[in-house]
Write an enzyme that holds these catalytic residues in place. Structure first.
Site, short mmCIF file in Angstrom:
data_model
loop_
_atom_site.label_atom_id
_atom_site.label_comp_id
_atom_site.label_asym_id
_atom_site.label_seq_id
_atom_site.Cartn_x
_atom_site.Cartn_y
_atom_site.Cartn_z
N ARG A 1 -113.93 -36.03 -30.53
CA ARG A 1 -112.60 -35.65 -30.07
C ARG A 1 -112.03 -36.70 -29.12
NH1 ARG A 1 -114.04 -29.58 -28.23
NH2 ARG A 1 -115.82 -30.75 -27.46
N ASP B 1 -108.76 -37.77 -26.32
CA ASP B 1 -107.79 -37.19 -25.39
C ASP B 1 -106.37 -37.59 -25.75
OD1 ASP B 1 -109.80 -36.02 -23.88
OD2 ASP B 1 -109.98 -37.75 -22.53
N ARG C 1 -113.10 -44.35 -19.85
CA ARG C 1 -111.99 -44.63 -18.93
C ARG C 1 -112.47 -44.75 -17.49
NH1 ARG C 1 -107.68 -40.13 -20.11
NH2 ARG C 1 -106.68 -41.18 -18.34
#
Length: 261
Positions: free
Chosen positions: A50, A52, A197
């Site tokens: 998945r 974001d 990130r």
């Protein structure tokens, strides 16, 4: 029949991969297109990883079960007919029922593209991260060595992460530069929510001389999100795809890999 698809998408306009009530996710758009092509009320898919909001996919892999039999090119062209222009199925392949796009993956890959320029992005808006202070490649490479191997990555984990364990294995980090664009490649067995990130935030801070390369080891050992740098922008992050055993016979890349700097 179980079918696997390779999907590329630009995540800028969407609220991530996973289906939401708004319908503004990649999964929602893909499942709607598949249902239209199959002429059924609903098609349910599972994905390899998945992503974001704002994160892109070079080769997301999904699988689903269907009674409809078509050749691979028909699945690609037919599904793409109903998809928006920033999402496209790249390939389709019938797989054994034992195949699971997530559980069968032996690893996953991410790429982060970063523009190093005094001027903010324009044509690349949403497609690259941006810095305006030069980076030290040597410092970032030294720092990245501390992250390789199996570690508790709690310091790089979002508070909303649902992973059962923060222990993951980073197998490979490559840092290179082409013109004004930095390319960071990550490969691991699995990743935590916001892990890349948050690592990027630390590497950029080290590259700009705000911290020493050894600081990232201190962050890692702290096992606390408060010890790390702020979460970096999603704009330049690409899910490069899962890694499967050759026995499944699935493609390893899509043409989008060659498009990136």
């Amino acid at each position: 029949m179980r079918l696997a698809l390779g999907v590329c998408y630009l995540g800028t306009a969407y609220q991530g991969w996973q289906s939401q009530s708004t319908g503004l996710t990649i999964q929602d758009k893909l499942e709607k297109a598949l249902a239209q092509f199959c002429d059924v009320p609903r098609v349910s898919t599972l994905c390899a990883g998945r992503t974001d909001a704002g994160v892109h996919g070079l080769m997301q892999v999904v699988h689903f079960d269907t009674l409809l039999e078509r050749d691979a090119s028909s699945w690609v062209r037919g599904t793409n007919r109903y998809l928006p222009s920033d999402i496209a199925v790249q390939w389709a392949q019938v797989v054994p029922e034992s195949f699971h796009c997530r559980a069968s993956a032996t690893g996953r890959r991410y790429v982060y593209i970063l523009l190093d320029s005094a001027v903010r992005p324009s044509l690349e808006t949403g497609r690259v991260g941006w810095i305006y202070r030069p980076l030290s490649e040597d410092a970032m490479r030294q720092a990245s060595l501390h992250l390789l191997g199996e570690h508790d990555f709690s310091s790089f984990r979002a508070s909303s992460c649902q992973a059962l364990s923060p222990v993951k294995t980073l197998r490979h980090i490559q840092i290179s530069k082409r013109g004004a664009y930095w390319r960071f490649e990550f490969e691991g067995n699995a990743f935590l929510h916001h892990m890349i990130r948050n690592i990027m935030g630390c590497l950029v801070s080290i590259g700009q001389g705000n911290q020493s390369p050894d600081w990232i080891r201190e962050v890692l050992l702290a096992k606390s999100r408060d010890a790390a740098a702020p979460t970096f922008s999603p704009d330049g992050l690409y899910f490069a795809g899962p890694i499967y055993s050759p026995e499944w016979g699935l493609p390893d890349t899509t043409p989008a890999f060659d498009w990136l700097p």
